[in-house]
Design a protein around this motif. Structure first.
Motif, PDB file in Angstrom:
ATOM      1  N   MET A   1      75.190   8.780  14.383  1.00 55.49           N
ATOM      2  CA  MET A   1      74.381   9.855  14.911  1.00 55.49           C
ATOM      3  C   MET A   1      74.552  11.118  14.064  1.00 55.49           C
ATOM      4  SD  MET A   1      72.474  10.366  17.541  1.00 55.49           S
ATOM      5  CE  MET A   1      71.876  11.622  18.575  1.00 55.49           C
ATOM      6  N   GLU A   2      75.785  11.391  13.675  1.00 53.38           N
ATOM      7  CA  GLU A   2      76.049  12.566  12.871  1.00 53.38           C
ATOM      8  C   GLU A   2      75.399  12.443  11.489  1.00 53.38           C
ATOM      9  OE1 GLU A   2      79.991  14.398  11.762  1.00 53.38           O
ATOM     10  OE2 GLU A   2      80.175  14.123  13.942  1.00 53.38           O
ATOM     11  N   VAL A   3      75.392  11.277  10.903  1.00 53.26           N
ATOM     12  CA  VAL A   3      74.788  11.047   9.600  1.00 53.26           C
ATOM     13  C   VAL A   3      73.281  11.263   9.693  1.00 53.26           C
ATOM     14  CG1 VAL A   3      74.368   9.286   7.836  1.00 53.26           C
ATOM     15  CG2 VAL A   3      76.594   9.452   8.904  1.00 53.26           C
ATOM     16  N   GLU A   4      72.668  10.803  10.788  1.00 52.67           N
ATOM     17  CA  GLU A   4      71.224  10.987  10.985  1.00 52.67           C
ATOM     18  C   GLU A   4      70.886  12.480  11.106  1.00 52.67           C
ATOM     19  OE1 GLU A   4      70.031   8.704  14.337  1.00 52.67           O
ATOM     20  OE2 GLU A   4      70.465   6.804  13.360  1.00 52.67           O
ATOM     21  N   LEU A   5      71.723  13.239  11.800  1.00 55.89           N
ATOM     22  CA  LEU A   5      71.509  14.675  11.959  1.00 55.89           C
ATOM     23  C   LEU A   5      71.609  15.384  10.603  1.00 55.89           C
ATOM     24  CD1 LEU A   5      71.066  17.042  13.907  1.00 55.89           C
ATOM     25  CD2 LEU A   5      73.545  17.170  14.145  1.00 55.89           C
ATOM     26  N   ILE A   6      72.584  15.008   9.800  1.00 57.05           N
ATOM     27  CA  ILE A   6      72.754  15.611   8.480  1.00 57.05           C
ATOM     28  C   ILE A   6      71.565  15.270   7.586  1.00 57.05           C
ATOM     29  CG2 ILE A   6      74.149  15.562   6.363  1.00 57.05           C
ATOM     30  CD1 ILE A   6      76.605  15.211   8.171  1.00 57.05           C
ATOM     31  N   LEU A   7      71.141  13.996   7.614  1.00 59.24           N
ATOM     32  CA  LEU A   7      69.987  13.579   6.814  1.00 59.24           C
ATOM     33  C   LEU A   7      68.715  14.290   7.265  1.00 59.24           C
ATOM     34  CD1 LEU A   7      70.613   9.764   6.315  1.00 59.24           C
ATOM     35  CD2 LEU A   7      70.722  11.560   4.604  1.00 59.24           C
ATOM     36  N   SER A   8      68.527  14.457   8.549  1.00 59.09           N
ATOM     37  CA  SER A   8      67.355  15.168   9.082  1.00 59.09           C
ATOM     38  C   SER A   8      67.363  16.628   8.647  1.00 59.09           C
ATOM     39  CB  SER A   8      67.325  15.104  10.610  1.00 59.09           C
ATOM     40  OG  SER A   8      67.173  13.803  11.055  1.00 59.09           O
ATOM     41  N   THR A   9      68.552  17.232   8.682  1.00 59.13           N
ATOM     42  CA  THR A   9      68.670  18.638   8.267  1.00 59.13           C
ATOM     43  C   THR A   9      68.366  18.779   6.778  1.00 59.13           C
ATOM     44  OG1 THR A   9      70.359  18.972   9.967  1.00 59.13           O
ATOM     45  CG2 THR A   9      70.201  20.631   8.237  1.00 59.13           C
ATOM     46  N   VAL A  10      68.933  17.904   5.958  1.00 62.70           N
ATOM     47  CA  VAL A  10      68.688  17.942   4.514  1.00 62.70           C
ATOM     48  C   VAL A  10      67.209  17.709   4.225  1.00 62.70           C
ATOM     49  CG1 VAL A  10      69.149  16.744   2.337  1.00 62.70           C
ATOM     50  CG2 VAL A  10      71.027  17.303   3.871  1.00 62.70           C
ATOM     51  N   LEU A  11      66.593  16.772   4.913  1.00 60.40           N
ATOM     52  CA  LEU A  11      65.170  16.483   4.732  1.00 60.40           C
ATOM     53  C   LEU A  11      64.315  17.683   5.142  1.00 60.40           C
ATOM     54  CD1 LEU A  11      63.068  14.405   3.903  1.00 60.40           C
ATOM     55  CD2 LEU A  11      63.065  13.580   6.262  1.00 60.40           C
ATOM     56  N   SER A  12      64.671  18.344   6.235  1.00 62.42           N
ATOM     57  CA  SER A  12      63.940  19.533   6.690  1.00 62.42           C
ATOM     58  C   SER A  12      64.055  20.659   5.670  1.00 62.42           C
ATOM     59  CB  SER A  12      64.463  20.013   8.038  1.00 62.42           C
ATOM     60  OG  SER A  12      64.282  19.038   9.019  1.00 62.42           O
ATOM     61  N   ILE A  13      65.251  20.890   5.145  1.00 61.41           N
ATOM     62  CA  ILE A  13      65.458  21.948   4.151  1.00 61.41           C
ATOM     63  C   ILE A  13      64.679  21.622   2.874  1.00 61.41           C
ATOM     64  CG2 ILE A  13      67.186  23.011   2.645  1.00 61.41           C
ATOM     65  CD1 ILE A  13      69.158  22.760   5.008  1.00 61.41           C
ATOM     66  N   ALA A  14      64.706  20.374   2.458  1.00 59.94           N
ATOM     67  CA  ALA A  14      63.967  19.962   1.259  1.00 59.94           C
ATOM     68  C   ALA A  14      62.465  20.149   1.460  1.00 59.94           C
ATOM     69  CB  ALA A  14      64.288  18.514   0.915  1.00 59.94           C
ATOM     70  N   THR A  15      61.980  19.846   2.657  1.00 61.08           N
ATOM     71  CA  THR A  15      60.551  20.019   2.954  1.00 61.08           C
ATOM     72  C   THR A  15      60.158  21.492   2.917  1.00 61.08           C
ATOM     73  OG1 THR A  15      60.590  18.017   4.324  1.00 61.08           O
ATOM     74  CG2 THR A  15      58.748  19.537   4.635  1.00 61.08           C
ATOM     75  N   VAL A  16      61.009  22.357   3.474  1.00 59.17           N
ATOM     76  CA  VAL A  16      60.733  23.799   3.446  1.00 59.17           C
ATOM     77  C   VAL A  16      60.739  24.300   2.004  1.00 59.17           C
ATOM     78  CG1 VAL A  16      61.661  26.056   4.090  1.00 59.17           C
ATOM     79  CG2 VAL A  16      61.534  24.238   5.790  1.00 59.17           C
ATOM     80  N   CYS A  17      61.721  23.886   1.209  1.00 53.92           N
ATOM     81  CA  CYS A  17      61.779  24.292  -0.205  1.00 53.92           C
ATOM     82  C   CYS A  17      60.553  23.797  -0.960  1.00 53.92           C
ATOM     83  CB  CYS A  17      63.056  23.762  -0.863  1.00 53.92           C
ATOM     84  SG  CYS A  17      64.557  24.578  -0.295  1.00 53.92           S
ATOM     85  N   TYR A  18      60.181  22.561  -0.728  1.00 54.16           N
ATOM     86  CA  TYR A  18      59.007  21.972  -1.377  1.00 54.16           C
ATOM     87  C   TYR A  18      57.741  22.752  -0.999  1.00 54.16           C
ATOM     88  CZ  TYR A  18      55.506  18.485  -2.645  1.00 54.16           C
ATOM     89  OH  TYR A  18      54.417  17.844  -3.173  1.00 54.16           O
ATOM     90  N   THR A  19      57.610  23.128   0.252  1.00 56.78           N
ATOM     91  CA  THR A  19      56.454  23.886   0.719  1.00 56.78           C
ATOM     92  C   THR A  19      56.417  25.269   0.070  1.00 56.78           C
ATOM     93  OG1 THR A  19      56.540  22.699   2.833  1.00 56.78           O
ATOM     94  CG2 THR A  19      55.270  24.750   2.776  1.00 56.78           C
ATOM     95  N   ILE A  20      57.560  25.918  -0.019  1.00 53.81           N
ATOM     96  CA  ILE A  20      57.627  27.255  -0.651  1.00 53.81           C
ATOM     97  C   ILE A  20      57.261  27.162  -2.134  1.00 53.81           C
ATOM     98  CG2 ILE A  20      59.202  29.101  -1.337  1.00 53.81           C
ATOM     99  CD1 ILE A  20      60.627  28.665   1.372  1.00 53.81           C
TER     100      ILE A  20
END
Length: 182
Positions: A1-20
């Motif tokens: 569960m913790e690994v999924e949360l970390i991966l989701s957070t990293v994916l969200s940050i990458a998506t925001v960076c990609y959008t910017i």
């Protein structure tokens, strides 16, 4: 569960960076597209290649085509000291130009460099340049062009350009021919 949360957070940050980054690239490409259609018509003083005559140049240094170009003479000048030859009486200054493509340039002879009173505060011309781009945006610039800006500039002898060197060397050849014994 913790690994999924970390991966989701990293994916969200990458998506925001990609959008910017995509937004910044879109803004830059929009600015480049605007630059490609934006004209910039300027007025400046320059001497002829032989440095004997002062000219006013009107040039579109922008990448876009200017239309409905009007140049109003705010402070007039008598060309070559003649009362009947006001700069404002030239057809371009009266009628303007409907199209002014990129890098297009007009040259108007003002006076002999030796006949201009550079010390006077009244030795200048003032021009107002009005024009539009292809999207009908209006532009307006005022150019105050004092003649004493040209005084004291250094020139190479012979001139640097091939077009300037031709008359220079022709004059030199003419002098040599005149000095030959007959």
């Amino acid at each position: 569960m913790e690994v999924e949360l970390i991966l989701s957070t990293v994916l969200s940050i990458a998506t925001v960076c990609y959008t910017i980054i995509n937004l910044m690239m879109w803004l830059e490409s929009r600015a480049v597209r605007k630059q490609k259609i934006t004209p910039q018509v300027i007025a400046y003083l320059k001497t002829t290649e032989d440095h004997l005559t002062l000219c006013v140049h009107i040039k579109n240094i922008g990448e876009g085509c200017a239309k409905n170009v009007q140049v109003r003479v705010l402070k007039d000048y008598n060309q070559f000291g003649k009362e009947q030859y006001h700069l404002s009486n030239l057809m371009f200054f009266k009628n303007g130009a409907s199209i002014f493509p990129p890098q297009y340039e007009l040259k108007f002879y003002i006076d002999s460099v030796t006949d201009i009173d550079y010390e006077s505060n009244d030795s200048y011309i003032e021009l107002e340049v009005l024009y539009q781009d292809i999207d009908n945006r209006h532009y307006k610039e005022v150019y105050h062009l004092p003649f004493n800006q040209i005084v004291g500039t250094n020139y190479s002898n012979p001139p640097e350009t091939y077009m300037g060197q031709i008359p220079y060397y022709l004059k030199e050849i003419c002098k040599l021919i005149k000095n030959l014994p007959q």
